[in-house]
Write an enzyme that holds these catalytic residues in place. Structure first.
Site, short mmCIF file in Angstrom:
data_model
loop_
_atom_site.label_atom_id
_atom_site.label_comp_id
_atom_site.label_asym_id
_atom_site.label_seq_id
_atom_site.Cartn_x
_atom_site.Cartn_y
_atom_site.Cartn_z
N ASN A 27 0.83 -1.19 0.00
CA ASN A 27 0.00 0.00 0.00
C ASN A 27 0.87 1.25 0.00
O ASN A 27 1.97 1.27 0.56
CB ASN A 27 -1.01 0.00 1.15
CG ASN A 27 -0.42 -0.12 2.53
OD1 ASN A 27 0.51 -0.90 2.77
ND2 ASN A 27 -0.95 0.63 3.47
N VAL A 86 -1.62 11.85 1.55
CA VAL A 86 -2.26 12.72 2.53
C VAL A 86 -3.74 12.92 2.18
O VAL A 86 -4.58 13.08 3.05
CB VAL A 86 -1.51 14.06 2.69
CG1 VAL A 86 -1.65 14.92 1.44
CG2 VAL A 86 -1.96 14.79 3.93
N SER A 87 -4.07 12.86 0.91
CA SER A 87 -5.47 12.84 0.45
C SER A 87 -5.86 11.37 0.35
O SER A 87 -5.57 10.71 -0.63
CB SER A 87 -5.58 13.53 -0.91
OG SER A 87 -6.88 13.37 -1.42
N GLU A 133 -3.08 -4.75 -3.01
CA GLU A 133 -3.58 -5.66 -4.03
C GLU A 133 -3.60 -4.99 -5.40
O GLU A 133 -3.17 -5.57 -6.40
CB GLU A 133 -5.01 -6.13 -3.68
CG GLU A 133 -5.11 -6.83 -2.35
CD GLU A 133 -5.40 -5.92 -1.16
OE1 GLU A 133 -6.06 -6.39 -0.23
OE2 GLU A 133 -4.98 -4.75 -1.16
N CYS A 154 -10.31 -4.68 0.27
CA CYS A 154 -11.42 -3.73 0.30
C CYS A 154 -12.31 -3.98 -0.92
O CYS A 154 -11.96 -4.76 -1.81
CB CYS A 154 -10.88 -2.30 0.30
SG CYS A 154 -10.19 -1.75 -1.28
#
Length: 149
Positions: free
Chosen positions: A57, A61-62, A70, A102
């Site tokens: 991952n 910051v956004s 994945e 997710c």
């Protein structure tokens, strides 16, 4: 996660190629860029030809611009000419829980195979096995839709 979607598997009893993706997912997790959540995730895909492609991952910051491990691995695999995947290992640490992909990652994985095995791993080698199809029932997939010209 419910019992209908996964089975506990023992690391020592896994096929050697699956052991490799589990170990690779654990190792690449250490490279995750997660300064905001501190939630590191690693993934490794076993391709049809035996190649192993990893990803981690990468936060932003956004938060909406963050890319999951994945999808990072899938994008890297596609850029290397891989399009047929046998399985994926996903490694994360959330105490007694296993961390599944997710919703966005489930949909991206479904693009390539509902039958793909998913190994959800903890760093201590506790593992459960499931499939994309079990995690995304009634999936929206390429063979479900037709586009007319």
């Amino acid at each position: 996660m419910g019992d209908c979607c996964e089975e506990v598997v023992q690391f020592d009893l896994l096929d050697s190629s699956v052991k490799k993706i589990v170990n690779k997912a654990k190792a690449v997790r250490e490279k995750a860029y997660c300064p905001y959540s501190k939630f590191a995730v690693g993934a490794a895909i076993l391709c049809e030809d035996g190649a192993i492609i990893d990803g981690c991952n990468v936060e932003n910051v956004s938060y909406g611009l963050t890319i999951c491990a994945e999808r990072s691995a899938i994008c890297k695999a596609i850029s290397q000419g891989q399009k047929i995947f046998k399985s994926i290992a996903i490694c994360a640490e959330m105490k007694d829980k296993f961390v599944g992909p997710c919703g966005a990652c489930r949909q991206v994985l479904a693009e390539f195979s509902l039958d793909m095995d998913i190994y959800l791993c903890k760093p201590n080698n506790e593992i459960v096995k499931t499939t994309v199809g079990k995690l995304l029932p009634l999936s929206f997939t390429p063979n479900w839709v037709s586009f007319s010209s």
